[in-house]
Design an enzyme around this catalytic site. Structure first.
Site, mmCIF file in Angstrom:
data_model
loop_
_atom_site.group_PDB
_atom_site.id
_atom_site.type_symbol
_atom_site.label_atom_id
_atom_site.label_comp_id
_atom_site.label_asym_id
_atom_site.label_seq_id
_atom_site.Cartn_x
_atom_site.Cartn_y
_atom_site.Cartn_z
ATOM 1 N N CYS A 52 21.236 61.628 24.786
ATOM 2 C CA CYS A 52 21.162 60.628 23.736
ATOM 3 C C CYS A 52 19.985 60.912 22.806
ATOM 4 O O CYS A 52 18.846 61.007 23.251
ATOM 5 C CB CYS A 52 21.008 59.237 24.330
ATOM 6 S SG CYS A 52 20.968 58.003 23.026
ATOM 7 N N SER B 259 31.845 57.338 25.326
ATOM 8 C CA SER B 259 30.910 56.307 25.795
ATOM 9 C C SER B 259 30.274 55.556 24.624
ATOM 10 O O SER B 259 29.884 56.163 23.630
ATOM 11 C CB SER B 259 29.820 56.971 26.632
ATOM 12 O OG SER B 259 28.820 56.031 26.961
ATOM 13 N N GLY C 297 34.022 64.451 19.267
ATOM 14 C CA GLY C 297 33.265 64.641 18.029
ATOM 15 C C GLY C 297 34.216 64.647 16.849
ATOM 16 O O GLY C 297 34.862 65.645 16.560
ATOM 17 N N ILE D 276 30.773 66.647 22.060
ATOM 18 C CA ILE D 276 29.380 66.577 21.727
ATOM 19 C C ILE D 276 28.952 65.107 21.565
ATOM 20 O O ILE D 276 29.763 64.259 21.210
ATOM 21 C CB ILE D 276 29.037 67.358 20.437
ATOM 22 C CG1 ILE D 276 29.687 66.762 19.204
ATOM 23 C CG2 ILE D 276 29.435 68.805 20.584
ATOM 24 C CD1 ILE D 276 29.239 67.433 17.885
ATOM 25 N N ILE E 87 21.771 52.559 17.821
ATOM 26 C CA ILE E 87 22.047 51.374 18.637
ATOM 27 C C ILE E 87 20.952 51.219 19.687
ATOM 28 O O ILE E 87 20.480 50.116 19.933
ATOM 29 C CB ILE E 87 23.438 51.489 19.315
ATOM 30 C CG1 ILE E 87 24.539 51.797 18.289
ATOM 31 C CG2 ILE E 87 23.763 50.225 20.104
ATOM 32 C CD1 ILE E 87 24.782 50.752 17.249
ATOM 33 N N GLY E 88 20.563 52.341 20.281
ATOM 34 C CA GLY E 88 19.453 52.274 21.223
ATOM 35 C C GLY E 88 19.846 51.845 22.624
ATOM 36 O O GLY E 88 19.026 51.292 23.361
ATOM 37 N N ASN F 123 28.851 55.781 32.706
ATOM 38 C CA ASN F 123 27.892 56.646 32.040
ATOM 39 C C ASN F 123 26.496 56.089 32.309
ATOM 40 O O ASN F 123 26.236 54.913 32.058
ATOM 41 C CB ASN F 123 28.213 56.672 30.534
ATOM 42 C CG ASN F 123 27.245 57.513 29.716
ATOM 43 O OD1 ASN F 123 26.040 57.289 29.733
ATOM 44 N ND2 ASN F 123 27.780 58.474 28.984
HETATM 45 C C1 LIG Z 1 27.974 53.435 17.890
HETATM 46 C C2 LIG Z 1 27.925 54.527 18.895
HETATM 47 C C3 LIG Z 1 27.388 54.277 20.160
HETATM 48 C C4 LIG Z 1 27.320 55.289 21.098
HETATM 49 N N1 LIG Z 1 26.813 55.011 22.337
HETATM 50 C C5 LIG Z 1 26.770 55.997 23.282
HETATM 51 C C6 LIG Z 1 26.313 55.725 24.600
HETATM 52 O O1 LIG Z 1 25.964 54.605 24.940
HETATM 53 N N2 LIG Z 1 26.282 56.739 25.488
HETATM 54 C C7 LIG Z 1 26.694 58.007 25.170
HETATM 55 O O2 LIG Z 1 26.671 58.884 26.032
HETATM 56 N N3 LIG Z 1 27.170 58.280 23.940
HETATM 57 C C8 LIG Z 1 27.201 57.322 22.980
HETATM 58 N N4 LIG Z 1 27.703 57.604 21.723
HETATM 59 C C9 LIG Z 1 28.187 58.970 21.417
HETATM 60 C C10 LIG Z 1 29.703 59.057 21.568
HETATM 61 O O3 LIG Z 1 30.074 58.853 22.909
HETATM 62 C C11 LIG Z 1 30.226 60.426 21.083
HETATM 63 O O4 LIG Z 1 29.619 61.435 21.865
HETATM 64 C C12 LIG Z 1 29.930 60.707 19.615
HETATM 65 O O5 LIG Z 1 30.019 59.532 18.863
HETATM 66 C C13 LIG Z 1 30.857 61.764 19.000
HETATM 67 O O6 LIG Z 1 32.186 61.363 18.980
HETATM 68 P P1 LIG Z 1 32.916 60.673 17.697
HETATM 69 O O7 LIG Z 1 32.621 61.532 16.510
HETATM 70 O O8 LIG Z 1 34.361 60.600 18.062
HETATM 71 O O9 LIG Z 1 32.302 59.321 17.564
HETATM 72 C C14 LIG Z 1 27.775 56.596 20.776
HETATM 73 C C15 LIG Z 1 28.313 56.837 19.518
HETATM 74 C C16 LIG Z 1 28.391 55.829 18.568
HETATM 75 C C17 LIG Z 1 28.969 56.141 17.235
#
Ligand SMILES: Cc1cc2nc3c(=O)[nH]c(=O)nc-3n(C[C@H](O)[C@H](O)[C@H](O)COP(=O)(O)O)c2cc1C
Ligand SMILES: Cc1cc2nc3c(=O)[nH]c(=O)nc-3n(C[C@H](O)[C@H](O)[C@H](O)COP(=O)(O)OP(=O)(O)OC[C@H]3O[C@@H](n4cnc5c(N)ncnc54)[C@H](O)[C@@H]3O)c2cc1C
Ligand SMILES: Cc1cc2nc3c(=O)[nH]c(=O)nc-3n(C[C@H](O)[C@H](O)[C@H](O)COP(=O)(O)OP(=O)(O)OC[C@H]3O[C@@H](n4cnc5c(N)ncnc54)[C@H](O)[C@@H]3O)c2cc1C
Ligand SMILES: Cc1cc2nc3c(=O)[nH]c(=O)nc-3n(C[C@H](O)[C@H](O)[C@H](O)COP(=O)(O)O)c2cc1C
Ligand code: FES
Ligand code: FES
Lengths: 252, 290, 290, 252
Positions: free
Chosen positions: C130, C17, C241, C190, C71-72, C99
């Site tokens: 989050c 997401s 993750g 995660i 990002i927020g 989501n």
């Molecule tokens: C830029 C960015 C924005 C994200 N926005 C969301 C979000 O809107 N909702 C959410 O559940 N997770 C959000 N995540 C978390 C990711 O879905 C994911 O759980 C996390 O980045 C770990 O995976 P990765 O290491 O492959 O990035 C965000 C992650 C990143 C890096």
């Protein structure tokens, strides 16, 4: 003789390919290494960013020779991101060096014949041993790309897994023949785990002493992390400070 | 000079527990190690009541910008430590901090009792955070339990008590605050993050099953945790986690740490502590000048 | 075909997401994006009840083998999402997962109600994790609260509920287990680890103050958390993750995930999902052959 | 015109130093870029392992020119671990490429004169603009090491901060002079934040339109991360997809 404290920058002065291996010579005026000792090496530039974002830690690499003055040489095989990066270094490139580290081989006593049994990239400590104290070298390699490693020795007997050079079969075939001839032998071994285990078993069987140069993943090389242990009759021992050379009799 | 719980330290950089064995280092580097000792205090590896052999190998895995260890706290037990190690450490000429871990409150009590009349020990670090041993984690992650433990231990010793918090918790600030309420003189963090790696055939690589992640990979997590602890407590903070440069150390000090500990970077560079403290001094001098 | 909570997926790789905006990607890459869509399902960015602008910039910091984002959760709110985005997503031809995040249980109830009769939505992911929004964290880190939330939400929808767990907790297995008891159909993990970075002058760099760490730096933490969750629950797990290769994905599947999500690696390589799923298929074929 | 989906490997075909800058030419037969568009670049080998174990993410770099056929060129300045690694690449090295990305400049309407105001490493989009649509180039550089960037333009007017080349002072001095002369101008700007702000203010003051090419740290470059936002009159906008070229009037 102790190593300089800390990590120093040393300059690669030559890079030579020896079949599949790379020999790097590095300028260094610290204590020379004894046969069996090693250094922790890293490239100064771009250590990281390879496979799986590695390497991160230094890599333990045996001294190959303290050739001439103020030089140390290493023999490398590209087996992963750390050795790949080290193999890439050229004359003029900077390298981080910690060492010499660990306990090397104890030379044979008078009247004993040293049998140096090496496999693949495990040969550097034995080449240095032979230079210092002589001994009969029995060397095993995978193939003809690696057999040029034998050129580091005087009068080596060579075996290759694929029969392309020397005896076709494991280096233990050569060893068994020599042991069969009889004599006051001490075994000095370095190579892959399977070879070291074969040497340990033969040492036991023939009642000869054996000093084996071991390997383990290392984070520090100077006893700080307790990561490199091997099980011995006296419990876990750190290979970097209690070894890398251990008496085969203490291994379990 | 820095005053850390009444102990005078020459600079703010100490070693992280379990990341520098002075006895082994001295064997490798000789007297130069003592002459150029990189840390302003020396923290022992975790000591337990009974001797521990540690986990079966392999104990290390190199990961992206870091490493995972599953060392398992090998140590000679408190008696062995006092008889064989402490006297040697005392020769370093820097204050000594003994890191101890009990699997019950009673074990902590016994460890403190054993250390109490050893004047070589300047302070005690309580490891309530080791991810490799279930008990350490449980005490450290639960604020209430942590406060009760500290309330029990605090009266038993004259020496400063530093609580090494676990990072594997929802609210590290609450844990720090509980330690402070219980009477801790300082807190230290972060310990390694629980982590895991698979080797060939998809089996866990580490002999201990899982392990702890350290190094630059966790630096930004450490900074966030130290900052949030600093908002909650008034006692001194020893910040650590991925510090490999003076700038990294300065960031931890900036968000509220009084001291900084160096762990993994010492593996890459045995004299890293000295380099980092020199870089830090340079940064301070530059800022003072500008 | 993989059966994920009754949804058929062509392969086990989906997006994380907030890490892939199909509308923007389509503007950049055109129809090729649709023809070669890299994921077997599409997960929306977190949607909240009211629109959110997100945090002030800067929102990004590059760290060792990873990145920190703050990002927020900018999003057009649930109405904007349903009116402007969902119809476009439906053109992708893969199952859609929405989501959502509420800052109270009542908000979650309203979000579920709004989604209930939209047949385009195959499943709902509940973001209780989050790190940028205090409430999300609190609910997700407390097993009891999480179970109660799920018990309240479960009867309100026919759609599968996936709980996105927070990694910033002492015992993620307990949280997963609580979600399962409360009626969750799957868990995902995660999310990012709470992290921080300082910029010039020692001030927090990120506009949001702190942020979340993602990428290879957290890979080994993700593996440990997924493994410990797999020991506690029987419902399907979406592991994520730091996944950047088929081998990373295989490791998560090995320890118990049914699906794998790719986040940060898509930033480096927009088609990473397809590459990872191809590498995974190759690994499976090799293993089947040996 | 859209970019190929995904990251592709492209080969560096030439590397030329232009004072303190490096110009890399890369073989690529995808859609050519429009002036103001950019690519996300990374080295295939050893992306990582630099300062602070970076770089990790790709780096946004403007297209400098689509010189000849199937080529794209970039102008780089070493300002950190990412650009350092890119500057190191030699002919024959592999690079990852995503793009062309973003919205570039809109050409001036008939009768309008384009004033291209560039600072430092911000000049590539303007060089490409001039090649495509002409315009009068006013360029500011820090010093004589950087002023050679002006060689990418026809008839540029140059200012340097240290006065070593051209006018001694900010490039806005040149602009103020030209604006003072009067005419139907449109400003096209690219450079450091201070310059862009100065252009925005002048555009407002003189009632002329200005298109500014902005920068922000980017993780993805294709709208996926929402990390690169800038505040506008319509709320936060992603520079990578709503820009990098934005109308000065929307900036706040
Ligand atoms: C830029 C960015 C924005 C994200 N926005 C969301 C979000 O809107 N909702 C959410 O559940 N997770 C959000 N995540 C978390 C990711 O879905 C994911 O759980 C996390 O980045 C770990 O995976 P990765 O290491 O492959 O990035 C965000 C992650 C990143 C890096
Ligand atoms: C005392 C000593 C002397 C040595 N001398 C030499 C020498 O002279 N020449 C030489 O070429 N080599 C020598 N080695 C071996 C060399 O240090 C190792 O092979 C080194 O780890 C290679 O690093 P790499 O990054 O190239 O490969 P790696 O990817 O580290 O792979 C090497 C082995 O490490 C394991 N491994 C794989 N991934 C990981 C990981 N992420 N974390 C931890 N372990 C992993 C696997 O068992 C793999 O086969 C010596 C080792 C020791 C201990
Ligand atoms: C659309 C666009 C076009 C561009 N075109 C060009 C071009 O043609 N040529 C060119 O040379 N550059 C160009 N840039 C700028 C270039 O992308 C950045 O300067 C890039 O970040 C440099 O990376 P670096 O690793 O070399 O330096 P960095 O270390 O990333 O430093 C660059 C700046 O990023 C910030 N920063 C520092 N550390 C971090 C960190 N850890 N995480 C996040 N930010 C940090 C600081 O503000 C620093 O000044 C362009 C940027 C954009 C957005
Ligand atoms: C190999 C190794 C052994 C460790 N042993 C201990 C220990 O015995 N006791 C302890 O409290 N922490 C121990 N730690 C944790 C460190 O003290 C430190 O908290 C952690 O590694 C983070 O710092 P770093 O990133 O600088 O290494 C150990 C860490 C490593 C890497
Ligand atoms: S490698 Fe660290 S103790 Fe041996
Ligand atoms: S850089 Fe990711 S949205 Fe712009």
């Amino acid at each position: 003789m102790s190593a300089p404290f800390g990590r120093r920058v040393a300059v690669v002065v030559s890079r030579v390919e020896l079949g599949a291996y790379v020999v790097l010579e590095v300028a260094d005026d610290a204590t020379p290494a004894a046969p069996g000792q090693f250094y922790m090496l890293a490239a100064v530039e771009r250590w990281g960013g390879g496979e799986d974002e590695r390497p991160f830690l230094g890599r333990a690499i045996s001294a190959l020779a303290a050739r001439g003055e103020r030089r140390v040489a290493f023999l490398l095989e590209d087996v992963g991101p750390g050795t790949r990066r080290l193999c890439e270094l050229e004359a003029g490139d900077d390298m981080y060096l910690v060492g010499p580290l660990g306990r090397g081989f104890v030379p044979p006593e008078d009247g004993q014949e040293a049998l140096l049994v090496g496999g693949g990239v495990g040969i550097p400590p034995l080449a240095m041993f032979q230079e210092a104290w002589g001994g009969r070298a029995l060397l095993g390699f995978r193939d003809a790309q690696r057999a040029p490693g034998a050129s580091l020795f005087d009068n080596p007997e060579v075996a290759t897994d694929d029969g392309s050079v020397g005896h076709h079969g494991p280096v233990t075939d050569l060893l068994d023949r020599v042991l069969g001839e009889g004599g006051e032998f001490v075994l000095y071994g370095c190579g892959p785990p399977g070879l070291l285990e074969a040497l340990r078993v033969r040492a036991l069987r023939h009642g000869v002493a054996a000093q084996l140069c071991l390997e383990a993943p290392m984070a520090c090389g100077f006893g700080a992390c307790y990561g490199c242990v091997v099980e011995t009759t006296e419990g876990y021992k750190r290979i970097c400070v209690d070894g890398p050379v251990l008496d085969a009799a203490v291994l379990v | 000079m820095i005053d850390f719980c009444g102990i005078e330290l020459a600079h703010p950089v100490i070693n992280a527990s379990g990341c520098f064995d002075v006895l082994a280092a001295r064997a490798c580097f000789g007297e130069e190690l003592i002459e150029r000792f990189p840390f302003s205090a020396y923290v022992s590896k975790t000591v337990t009541l009974a001797p521990r052999a540690g986990n079966p190998p392999p104990r290390l895995w190199e990961s992206a910008a870091g490493m995972i260890n599953s060392i398992g706290l090998p140590n000679p037990g408190i008696e062995g430590y006092l008889d064989e190690h402490l006297g040697e450490y005392a020769k370093l000429g820097v204050p000594l901090i003994t890191n101890v871990m009990g699997s019950t409150a009673a074990e902590f009590v016994a460890l403190l009792a054993a250390l109490e009349d050893r004047s070589e020990v300047a302070a005690i670090e309580l490891n309530v955070s080791c991810p490799n041993v279930a008990t350490g984690l449980d005490i450290g992650a639960d604020p209430r339990g942590l406060r009760l433990l500290l309330e029990e231990l605090r009266p038993l010793t004259q020496k400063p008590l530093i609580v090494k918090l676990t990072p594997n918790t929802a609210d590290v600030g609450a844990c720090a605050s509980a330690a402070e309420e219980g009477g801790a003189d300082a807190v230290s963090l972060i310990n390694t993050l629980r982590a895991m790696a698979l080797g060939y055939g998809g089996k866990p690589w580490l002999g201990g099953g899982s392990g702890g992640l350290s190094g630059p990979a966790i630096r930004a997590v450490a900074l966030a945790q130290v900052a949030s602890v600093a908002e909650r407590v008034a006692i001194p903070i020893v910040g650590m986690g991925g510090v490999s440069s003076g700038a990294d150390a300065a960031a931890l000090l900036e968000v509220g740490a009084l001291l900084v500990a160096v762990g993994t970077e010492s593996f890459r560079d045995p004299a890293a502590g000295a380099r980092i403290s020199a870089e830090l001094a340079r940064l301070f001098a530059e800022n003072a000048g500008s």
